[in-house]
Design a protein around this motif. Structure first.
Motif, short mmCIF file in Angstrom:
data_model
loop_
_atom_site.label_atom_id
_atom_site.label_comp_id
_atom_site.label_asym_id
_atom_site.label_seq_id
_atom_site.Cartn_x
_atom_site.Cartn_y
_atom_site.Cartn_z
N ASP A 85 -61.53 1.67 -24.31
CA ASP A 85 -62.42 2.76 -24.72
C ASP A 85 -63.81 2.59 -24.10
OD1 ASP A 85 -60.42 3.87 -26.24
OD2 ASP A 85 -61.14 3.05 -28.15
N ARG A 88 -63.66 3.18 -20.29
CA ARG A 88 -63.50 4.61 -19.98
C ARG A 88 -64.82 5.36 -20.20
NH1 ARG A 88 -58.82 6.83 -19.23
NH2 ARG A 88 -57.78 5.12 -20.35
N HIS A 91 -67.22 4.65 -17.29
CA HIS A 91 -66.85 5.27 -16.01
C HIS A 91 -66.87 6.80 -16.07
CE1 HIS A 91 -65.54 1.14 -15.24
NE2 HIS A 91 -65.69 1.44 -13.97
N MET A 92 -66.75 7.38 -17.25
CA MET A 92 -66.87 8.84 -17.35
C MET A 92 -68.23 9.32 -16.88
SD MET A 92 -64.15 10.49 -18.39
CE MET A 92 -64.85 12.01 -19.02
N ILE A 139 -58.42 2.39 -15.04
CA ILE A 139 -59.22 3.39 -15.75
C ILE A 139 -60.14 4.18 -14.82
CG2 ILE A 139 -61.03 3.69 -17.50
CD1 ILE A 139 -59.55 1.57 -19.18
N GLN A 142 -58.01 6.75 -13.22
CA GLN A 142 -57.65 7.82 -14.15
C GLN A 142 -58.81 8.78 -14.36
OE1 GLN A 142 -56.43 5.53 -17.55
NE2 GLN A 142 -54.27 5.78 -17.10
N VAL A 143 -60.01 8.23 -14.54
CA VAL A 143 -61.19 9.08 -14.73
C VAL A 143 -61.41 9.97 -13.51
CG1 VAL A 143 -63.70 9.06 -15.01
CG2 VAL A 143 -62.29 7.51 -16.37
N ALA A 174 -53.37 1.34 -20.89
CA ALA A 174 -54.12 2.08 -19.87
C ALA A 174 -53.38 3.33 -19.42
CB ALA A 174 -54.41 1.20 -18.67
#
Length: 436
Positions: A85, A88, A91-92, A139, A142-143, A174
C-alpha cells in the motif's frame, strides 16, 4: 573496518563486468535459448539448478500460489500488504499524463504517454530470498499501466520443496499471476527472445548474480533493461550527535547482503569513528550472517575522517552511494548540498531498512557511483513517450520556407521537396529556389 583520512581513501571502485569465461558462458546460454527455446531452457535448468522439469511444469499454478499462503505467517501477509500500500501510494505520485498544446495557427503539438505492454521481473534466489524486491519491481509497472507482468525465479529458492513461499505470496499480493520457475542467464534469455512456453517481454528488471547481470547486458537492445546492478552500498555521514549503536547497525544492514557489499562511515570526529569501529565488531559477532558481513566490512568497509561536515558531503558526492544516511544536527539544512545519492535518509530514525521495506520509495537504486547520472526505479521506467504533431495548412505555409532552408543546408533535398510539393500545391512557389 579501517579508519583513513579522506585524502588517503580511493573513492573509485572497479565495476564488475565478469571474467572472459563468464561472459563466454553467458553468450552461449543466450544463443542456445534463442535457437532452441524450451529445450535449452529445460537443459540449463537441470544443469544449474539440479531440477529436471517438463515444459508443462515451468509455470507456477494458481494452486501453488494459494498453497503458499498456508506456509507463511499471517503477520507476514499483513506486513507485505501494508508495504505494498505504501509503495503504491508513493509511486502513484509519479504518474504522468499525455498532454496536447493547441497553437494559434491551428497546429497541435503534444506528447502521448503509453505503458510498455509486457514486462519481465527477475527475482533472485541466491544467498537470500527478497519478497520486497517483488513489490518494488511490480508495483511501479502496475501504476504505469503495464497490462502484462511476468515473473521468473529459480526453481528451488525454497529448497527441494520449490519456490520460496514468501516470494509467491509477495507476487500474489502484488497481483502477479504469471510466474515461471526458471532462473539465471537462461531465464533472462527466455524473457528477451521468448520460448514455446514464455512469451517475450519489452523490458527486464530485477537484481541477480553476475550471470544474470551479464545476460541482461547481452540482451539489451533486443529488450530494455533496468540497469546492471552492482553490490549493495551504504554511506553514513555522522557527527558526535549520532548514536554509534545506530550507525553500526545500519552499516551492517548492508554488509550482510553480500561479501562485496560496501559500508562506509564518513565523520569529522575521530572519537566517534573509533566508537563506531568498536560497535561494528561487537554487533558483527552476534549477527547470524556474520561471515558474509565480516568479509564485506574487511574488504569494502571503511571509516573516512574529514575536517568538517561540508567536506564530508563532498566525499559523499564523489562516492555517489546507493544509500546515504545523514545523521547530524539539522540534516535538512544540508539537503541542498547533496548532489549524488540514490536514496537519502535524513536523521537518526530514518534507518536504511525503512526504505528497503516500508516507507514507499523504491529500493532498486543505482550502484557503483551511477547515482551521478541515474535514478531509482520509478513509474517512468515502464512507460514510453510518443511525440504528437498535427500541423495545420496555415502553419506549413508560414514555416515551409524555413524548413526547406534547414533541410537543404544539410544536403537533404528529398526532405526539402517533401515540403515544397505541398507549398506548390497550395499555390506558394518555393522561396528558396535559388538554394537548390
Amino acid at each position: 573496518m579501517k579508519i583513513v583520512k579522506a585524502q588517503d581513501f580511493d573513492l573509485r571502485r572497479e565495476v564488475e563486468y565478469g571474467s572472459p569465461e563468464q561472459n563466454e558462458a553467458v553468450r552461449k546460454i543466450v544463443a542456445d535459448i534463442k535457437k532452441e527455446g524450451d529445450a535449452a531452457l529445460l537443459r540449463y535448468t537441470e544443469k544449474f539448478d539440479g531440477m529436471k522439469l517438463e515444459a508443462a511444469s515451468l509455470r507456477v499454478t494458481q494452486e501453488e500460489l494459494h498453497a503458499a499462503y498456508e506456509q507463511v505467517e499471517p503477520s507476514f501477509v499483513e506486513a507485505i500488504s501494508a508495504a505494498a500500500d505504501n509503495i503504491r501510494a508513493f509511486h502513484m505520485k509519479q504518474k504522468r499524463n499525455s498532454w496536447m498544446d493547441l497553437q494559434p495557427d491551428g497546429s497541435l503539438l503534444g506528447q502521448v504517454i503509453r505503458p510498455l505492454h509486457r514486462v519481465g521481473v527477475y527475482v533472485p534466489g541466491g544467498k537470500a530470498a527478497y519478497p520486497s524486491s517483488v513489490l518494488m519491481n511490480v508495483i511501479p509497472a502496475q501504476v504505469a499501466g503495464v497490462p502484462e507482468i511476468v515473473m521468473v525465479t529459480p526453481p528451488a529458492t525454497g529448497g527441494k520443496a520449490g519456490i520460496d513461499p514468501y516470494i509467491l505470496v509477495a507476487a500474489a499480493e502484488a497481483g502477479v499471476n504469471e510466474i515461471y520457475r526458471v532462473g539465471g542467464a537462461q531465464a533472462i534469455a527466455a524473457l528477451a527472445y521468448g520460448t514455446e512456453s514464455i512469451a517475450p517481454v519489452d523490458k527486464i528488471c530485477g537484481p541477480g548474480n553476475i550471470y544474470v547481470a551479464l545476460a541482461k547486458r547481452e540482451v539489451f537492445g533486443a529488450v530494455d533493461i533496468d540497469s546492471i546492478a552492482g553490490p549493495s552500498e551504504i554511506a553514513v555521514l555522522a557527527d558526535d550527535s549520532a548514536d554509534p549503536v545506530y550507525v553500526a547497525a545500519d552499516l551492517l544492514s548492508q554488509a550482510e547482503h553480500d561479501e562485496m557489499a560496501s559500508a562506509i562511515l564518513v565523520t569529522p570526529s575521530e572519537q566517534f569513528a573509533k566508537a563506531c569501529q568498536a560497535e561494528v565488531q561487537r554487533q558483527l559477532a552476534e549477527l547470524p550472517r556474520r561471515d558474509i558481513a565480516g568479509a564485506s566490512i574487511e574488504q569494502y568497509g571503511a571509516v573516512i575522517l574529514v575536517g568538517t561536515i561540508e567536506e564530508g558531503i563532498e566525499v559523499i558526492n564523489r562516492l555517489a552511494p546507493e544509500h546515504f544516511e545523514l545523521i547530524v544536527d539539522n540534516p535538512m539544512g544540508y539537503l541542498a548540498s547533496i548532489r549524488n545519492a540514490g536514496a537519502i535518509f535524513l536523521g537518526p530514525y530514518s534507518s536504511e531498512p525503512v526504505g528497503d521495506y516500508f516507507a514507499g520509495p523504491n529500493h532498486i537504486i543505482p550502484t557503483n557511483g551511477t547515482a551521478r547520472f541515474s535514478s531509482p526505479v520509478e513509474v517512468d521506467d515502464f512507460i514510453k513517450k510518443s511525440s504528437l504533431i498535427y500541423y495545420s495548412k496555415e502553419a506549413l505555409l508560414s514555416n515551409g520556407d524555413t524548413i526547406m532552408e534547414l533541410a537543404r543546408r544539410e544536403g537533404l533535398e528529398g526532405h526539402a521537396r517533401a515540403i515544397e510539393v505541398r507549398l506548390l500545391k497550395e499555390g506558394k512557389a518555393g522561396a528558396n529556389d535559388d538554394n537548390k
